[in-house]
Design an enzyme around this catalytic site. Structure first.
Site, PDB file in Angstrom:
ATOM      1  N   HIS A  22       3.095   0.546  -8.663  1.00 39.16           N
ATOM      2  CA  HIS A  22       3.226   1.156  -7.332  1.00 39.16           C
ATOM      3  C   HIS A  22       2.663   2.584  -7.381  1.00 39.16           C
ATOM      4  O   HIS A  22       3.026   3.377  -8.269  1.00 39.16           O
ATOM      5  CB  HIS A  22       4.695   1.247  -6.924  1.00 39.16           C
ATOM      6  N   CYS A  71      12.332  -0.327  -6.985  1.00 41.17           N
ATOM      7  CA  CYS A  71      11.196   0.018  -7.863  1.00 41.17           C
ATOM      8  C   CYS A  71      10.491   1.327  -7.467  1.00 41.17           C
ATOM      9  O   CYS A  71      10.239   2.184  -8.325  1.00 41.17           O
ATOM     10  CB  CYS A  71      10.190  -1.136  -7.905  1.00 41.17           C
TER      11      CYS A  71
END
Ligand code: NAP
Length: 354
Positions: free
Chosen positions: A247, A154
């Protein structure tokens, strides 16, 4: 066109649920089979899943019976499966995904197990769609009737989308990145509330290595059937923070030549790839969004840009040492996982690979 029939492996997990939601109304794909662990197999999807995505289960999957993640179980579902999206834990994917590929299934996987094999494409569709050409070599070498294509870690998908336009325009010598990663990145039972509330955990097992290796493969070039990894020195440091999704990454880049900041902003904003050219359903119109406010991007405010498929870059500046510094944010479960994998699937449909 007739819709293609897809199965989702690991459909009850956090990435699996994103697949279900993003595919529920998809113009190319119909979900016809779902798998989970042996403890969930045999139950209805709505009984086996702690649905985390608001409102209710999509009608199309609510009553589907969960199957075991084995080729013979999928074969018995009564449909020919055109494509499999996998959100299996890596330890399970390592055993199971090659069995599917061997038996002729086409798999797009989110698991890390196969990502770094030379003959396995690791794809961010805007960056390296040409790497899909090594599928042919994979099938020949392994004598598989099907194949495996992988979607990156990710943090890596998010980072590489911001680096690619800079690499092409200016060149990059060194990248340092410090991540602040959401709890959903660790999966449904990954981090307990006692561990993460009021806290930052400065370690995520295996994550730094994944960012450091996968980034170079994705930014690498395909030449004579071999992916030559990018020649960049890269170093990562990863933290788990008390955020649900999204994130955030602090990036420091030593450029190959000096450049005006405003020029770079234009390059980032203009960046587009094959998914935009082909107008693929999940392709965001701007893969990279640039914000000028001093306090953006932020996970809560910016993680759903482009339906979770855009990354948002901010705080762009060039330090006294000449290094470029910026912050990039991306939705780890969409661009960092299910969304990127579906975009790979859409691209493969257009390329005639599915
Ligand atoms: P998760 O929430 O833990 O979900 C795991 C899924 O796998 C569940 O459906 C689970 O079924 C199933 N499963 C567990 N053990 C199994 C077994 N023995 N056999 C078959 N199925 C089994 O994990 P996740 O966050 O969705 O991540 C899925 C994969 O994507 C992982 O490889 C992860 O590294 C990767 N990934 C995740 C992210 C992210 O942001 N979360 C981003 C990129 C890549 P039950 O519900 O029955 O246990």
């Amino acid at each position: 066109m007739d819709k293609l029939r897809v199965a989702i492996l690991g459909a009850t997990g956090l990435v699996g649920q994103r697949f279900v939601k993003l595919l529920a109304d998809h113009p190319f794909f119909d979900i016809v089979a779902l798998t989970a662990s042996p403890k969930s197999a045999g139950k209805k999807y709505c009984e086996a899943t702690k649905w985390m995505l608001g409102a209710d289960f999509p009608d199309a999957v609510k009553e589907l019976k969960i199957l075991e993640a084995r080729p013979e179980a999928i074969r018995k579902c009564g449909y020919n499966i055109d494509l499999i999206f996998s959100a299996l834990p890596s330890s399970i994917a390592k055993e199971v995904e090659p069995l599917f590929a061997m038996e002729g299934f086409k798999v797009v996987s989110n698991a890390s197990a196969m990502r770094m094999f030379d003959d396995v494409p690791l794809i961010v569709p805007e960056i390296n769609p040409d790497h899909l050409n090594i599928i042919e070599i994979q099938m020949r070498k392994r004598r598989w009737k099907g194949f495996i294509v992988t979607s990156p870690n990710c943090s890596t998908s998010i980072l590489t989308l911001s680096l690619k336009p800079i690499l092409d325009y200016v060149g990059i010598e060194v990248v340092h990145v410090t991540t602040m990663q959401a709890v959903s990145g660790a999966g449904f039972s990954g981090v307990t509330s006692m561990a993460i509330i009021d806290n930052v955990i400065p370690f995520i097992a295996g994550e730094e290595e994944k960012i450091q290796t996968e980034t170079l493969k994705i930014l690498g070039t395909l030449s004579k059937d071999i992916i030559k990894h990018a020649d960049i020195a890269i170093s990562a440091s990863c933290n788990r923070v008390c955020v649900l999704d999204g994130h955030l990454e602090n990036v420091f880049v030593k450029l190959k030549r000096s450049v005006e900041l405003e020029e770079l902003k234009v390059i980032l904003k203009r960046f587009k790839g094959l998914p935009q050219e082909l107008k693929l359903p999940l392709a965001p119109s701007s893969p990279v969004i640039v914000r000028n406010e001093v306090d953006r991007p932020q996970p809560r405010l910016d993680r759903d840009e482009g339906g979770g498929m855009s990354v948002v870059v901010g705080r762009l500046r060039i330090g006294g040492d000449g290094w470029l510094k910026y912050v990039v944010l991306g939705n780890n479960v969409i661009r960092g996982a299910a969304g990127n994998a579906i975009l790979i699937g859409e691209l493969m449909v257009k390329m005639g690979l599915v």
